[in-house]
Design a protein around this motif. Structure first.
Motif, mmCIF file in Angstrom:
data_model
loop_
_atom_site.group_PDB
_atom_site.id
_atom_site.type_symbol
_atom_site.label_atom_id
_atom_site.label_comp_id
_atom_site.label_asym_id
_atom_site.label_seq_id
_atom_site.Cartn_x
_atom_site.Cartn_y
_atom_site.Cartn_z
ATOM 1 N N UNK A 102 0.860 -1.168 0.000
ATOM 2 C CA UNK A 102 0.000 0.000 0.000
ATOM 3 C C UNK A 102 0.905 1.228 0.000
ATOM 4 N N UNK A 103 0.554 2.226 -0.815
ATOM 5 C CA UNK A 103 1.353 3.444 -0.877
ATOM 6 C C UNK A 103 1.306 4.168 0.466
ATOM 7 N N UNK A 104 2.420 4.806 0.810
ATOM 8 C CA UNK A 104 2.496 5.606 2.037
ATOM 9 C C UNK A 104 1.935 6.994 1.743
ATOM 10 N N UNK A 105 1.111 7.490 2.664
ATOM 11 C CA UNK A 105 0.333 8.706 2.402
ATOM 12 C C UNK A 105 1.163 9.966 2.269
ATOM 13 N N UNK A 106 2.186 10.125 3.123
ATOM 14 C CA UNK A 106 2.836 11.427 3.155
ATOM 15 C C UNK A 106 4.312 11.400 3.426
ATOM 16 N N UNK A 107 5.017 12.405 2.906
ATOM 17 C CA UNK A 107 6.438 12.621 3.158
ATOM 18 C C UNK A 107 6.597 14.071 3.583
ATOM 19 N N UNK A 108 7.119 14.292 4.791
ATOM 20 C CA UNK A 108 7.167 15.636 5.375
ATOM 21 C C UNK A 108 8.564 15.945 5.888
ATOM 22 N N UNK A 109 8.817 17.229 6.096
ATOM 23 C CA UNK A 109 10.098 17.676 6.640
ATOM 24 C C UNK A 109 9.837 18.766 7.676
ATOM 25 N N UNK A 110 10.661 18.777 8.698
ATOM 26 C CA UNK A 110 10.527 19.745 9.793
ATOM 27 C C UNK A 110 11.416 20.947 9.500
ATOM 28 N N UNK A 115 5.977 21.347 10.727
ATOM 29 C CA UNK A 115 6.025 20.249 9.773
ATOM 30 C C UNK A 115 5.495 20.732 8.430
ATOM 31 N N UNK A 116 6.263 20.481 7.366
ATOM 32 C CA UNK A 116 5.852 20.894 6.015
ATOM 33 C C UNK A 116 5.849 19.680 5.086
ATOM 34 N N UNK A 117 4.898 19.649 4.184
ATOM 35 C CA UNK A 117 4.855 18.570 3.196
ATOM 36 C C UNK A 117 5.989 18.744 2.196
ATOM 37 N N UNK A 118 6.657 17.642 1.875
ATOM 38 C CA UNK A 118 7.636 17.674 0.790
ATOM 39 C C UNK A 118 6.840 17.775 -0.507
ATOM 40 N N UNK A 119 7.033 18.834 -1.305
ATOM 41 C CA UNK A 119 6.187 19.045 -2.493
ATOM 42 C C UNK A 119 6.205 17.857 -3.435
ATOM 43 N N UNK A 120 5.001 17.495 -3.905
ATOM 44 C CA UNK A 120 4.870 16.359 -4.812
ATOM 45 C C UNK A 120 4.581 16.792 -6.245
ATOM 46 N N UNK A 121 4.106 18.009 -6.431
ATOM 47 C CA UNK A 121 3.762 18.522 -7.751
ATOM 48 C C UNK A 121 4.317 19.939 -7.905
ATOM 49 N N UNK A 218 3.247 5.889 -8.192
ATOM 50 C CA UNK A 218 1.854 5.657 -7.824
ATOM 51 C C UNK A 218 1.058 6.942 -7.641
ATOM 52 N N UNK A 219 1.675 8.080 -7.992
ATOM 53 C CA UNK A 219 0.976 9.369 -7.927
ATOM 54 C C UNK A 219 0.347 9.609 -6.560
ATOM 55 N N UNK A 220 1.047 9.180 -5.519
ATOM 56 C CA UNK A 220 0.521 9.359 -4.166
ATOM 57 C C UNK A 220 1.145 10.558 -3.487
ATOM 58 N N UNK A 221 1.163 10.535 -2.162
ATOM 59 C CA UNK A 221 1.694 11.665 -1.415
ATOM 60 C C UNK A 221 3.129 11.485 -0.994
ATOM 61 N N UNK A 222 3.762 10.357 -1.406
ATOM 62 C CA UNK A 222 5.143 10.095 -1.017
ATOM 63 C C UNK A 222 5.778 9.153 -2.029
ATOM 64 N N UNK A 223 7.099 8.969 -1.953
ATOM 65 C CA UNK A 223 7.759 8.008 -2.846
ATOM 66 C C UNK A 223 7.794 6.596 -2.270
ATOM 67 N N UNK A 224 7.132 6.377 -1.139
ATOM 68 C CA UNK A 224 7.291 5.130 -0.391
ATOM 69 C C UNK A 224 6.093 4.185 -0.539
ATOM 70 N N UNK A 225 6.383 2.896 -0.369
ATOM 71 C CA UNK A 225 5.348 1.877 -0.222
ATOM 72 C C UNK A 225 5.698 1.041 1.010
ATOM 73 N N UNK A 226 4.703 0.305 1.495
ATOM 74 C CA UNK A 226 4.897 -0.498 2.710
ATOM 75 C C UNK A 226 3.983 -1.704 2.609
ATOM 76 N N UNK A 311 -0.725 17.791 11.817
ATOM 77 C CA UNK A 311 -0.151 18.598 10.728
ATOM 78 C C UNK A 311 0.417 17.773 9.588
ATOM 79 N N UNK A 312 -0.112 16.543 9.429
ATOM 80 C CA UNK A 312 0.294 15.707 8.294
ATOM 81 C C UNK A 312 -0.913 15.355 7.431
#
Length: 442
Positions: A102-110, A115-121, A218-226, A311-312
């Protein structure tokens, strides 16, 4: 047990199980042993009762946390890059057929206390407060260079030799400020400290490309899967692979002792009065403590919560990177969170980790910046474990020892250790040119 094997593998951690599978596929006769009666070693997954027994003695977990069997708490939590090396190994060995992702929802940085979202687009990048408008324009030029770079096409190099030019000098050519450099180096290239700035830039460019390609998968919110149900299936899946190709498994074998001849070369492993002969031994550091040295420690907090990390964007699975300079540290801190959405906890429950390279003897204090970002917690456990690396010469003793797991929450450094060991053992480089579409994620 009184037979001769090409390789005896000691320990059923993920690294050892992957190697067992790869070596069996390669036609080697493999015996795989573990002193424990379960798979996983230090990278095992625990249900709630096991978690309580490990960190609270014989205490029983409170009933309000739900059924023990609904929990699968990975002791070494790491996400997979969707286009990363571990995914390629899973496809190369067909182990991917036994796992569901399943794709991981989010990738963030402090950054600066938030906490800020790592831009995806491109749109997210334009709106992101991580960079000012002029820095965004300069960063865009740098990103275009990275995406167009082709090691085999000098026209894309713009006159720069990235095998010699340092990352610091490459970044300086684009006029990027310290804040932008920190974002790129830690949130995109996933470096855990700033040593990379004085190293050849090619590695950072490759890391950034991997991040971008994985994000696009996977056009999701992060580059990760789990995997669904967490990582607990991985060691056993590779163990099954080894068995299919003739590997032999023996769990619950106490006091596995490696035997050497007069020249110091391994000749076998003894347990319970029996000796299995072999040409080579593969193991984790705990089986040959006199051939490894301590290189650091990892501090971790394991947390059970009833809500997502604030904040995620209510992400049910997420990574948050806290760069070292934001905290006045020597290395980064990581937040990892997964939930019932990946079937690792009962409905409504979330499992979070705060991890870092330990710089003190007080994990409660050291991990506080990360813990403060979690909000209210139901339960929290603190732990420090030592990290080891081998110092032996495998060409002389035929012992191939894995490195301990680091604090990062992704698998790239882990799998590179495996592939380096595979090459040392076999003299071959594993072919990872695979069809990545063989792995899908919900």
């Amino acid at each position: 047990m009184d037979e001769e094997y090409d390789v005896i593998v000691l320990g059923t951690g993920l690294k050892e199980c992957i190697l067992s599978g790869l070596l069996s596929i390669n036609g080697l006769k493999v015996l795989h042993m573990d002193r424990n009666n379960y798979y996983g070693g230090e990278s095992t997954s625990l249900n709630l009762v096991q978690l309580w027994k490990r960190f609270r003695g014989n205490d029983k977990p409170p009933a309000h946390l739900g059924s023990s069997r609904d929990y699968s708490v990975d002791m070494i939590p790491k996400f997979m890059m969707a286009n990363g090396t571990l995914v390629r190994v899973l496809i190369r060995t067909d182990v991917s057929k036994y796992l569901y992702f399943k794709a991981v929802d989010g990738s963030y940085v402090y950054n600066k206390g938030k906490i800020h979202k790592v831009p995806a687009t491109d749109m997210e990048a334009r709106k992101s407060p991580l960079m000012g408008i002029f820095q965004k324009l300069r960063a865009l030029k740098f990103f275009n260079y990275v995406q167009n770079y082709n090691a085999n096409d000098p026209k894309t190099h713009e006159g720069m030799d990235l095998t010699r030019l340092t990352t610091r000098k490459l970044i300086a050519k684009y006029g990027l400020d310290d804040n932008t450099v920190e974002f790129i180096g830690h949130a995109l290239a996933l470096h855990s400290d700033d040593l990379y700035l004085n190293e050849p830039a090619l590695d950072t460019v490759k890391r950034m490309r991997l991040y971008a390609e994985s994000f696009a998968r996977f056009q999701g919110g992060s580059p990760y899967i789990y995997p669904l149900y967490g990582l607990r299936e991985l060691p056993e899946a590779f163990a099954r692979l080894s068995a299919v190709y003739g590997g032999t498994y023996m769990l619950n074998k106490p006091e596995c002792k490696v035997k050497f001849n007069e020249e110091g070369r391994v000749v076998g492993v003894t347990s319970e009065g029996e000796t299995a002969r072999c040409k080579k031994v593969v193991c984790d550091p705990s089986y040959l403590p006199n051939k490894v040295r301590k290189v650091g420690r990892v501090a971790r907090a394991i947390v059970i919560m009833s809500h997502p990390i604030p904040n995620t964007n209510d992400s049910h699975s997420v990574q948050v990177i806290l760069p070292q300079k934001q905290l006045g540290r020597k290395s980064d801190m990581y937040l990892f969170c997964c939930s019932y959405a990946h079937n690792v906890a009962p409905k409504g429950k979330f499992i979070a980790f705060v991890l870092s390279e330990a710089e003190t003897d007080h994990p409660q204090t050291e991990l506080k910046p990360g813990i403060n970002l979690l909000g209210p917690v139901d339960e929290i456990f603190f732990d420090i474990y030592d990290r080891y690396e081998p110092f032996n010469e495998p060409s002389l003793d035929n012992c191939f020892i894995s490195r301990s797991y680091d604090a990062t929450t992704h698998f790239e450094s882990t799998i590179m250790d495996v592939l380096n060991m595979y090459t040392m053992i076999t003299g071959k480089v594993l072919d990872l040119s695979v069809d990545l579409t063989a792995v899908s994620a919900a």
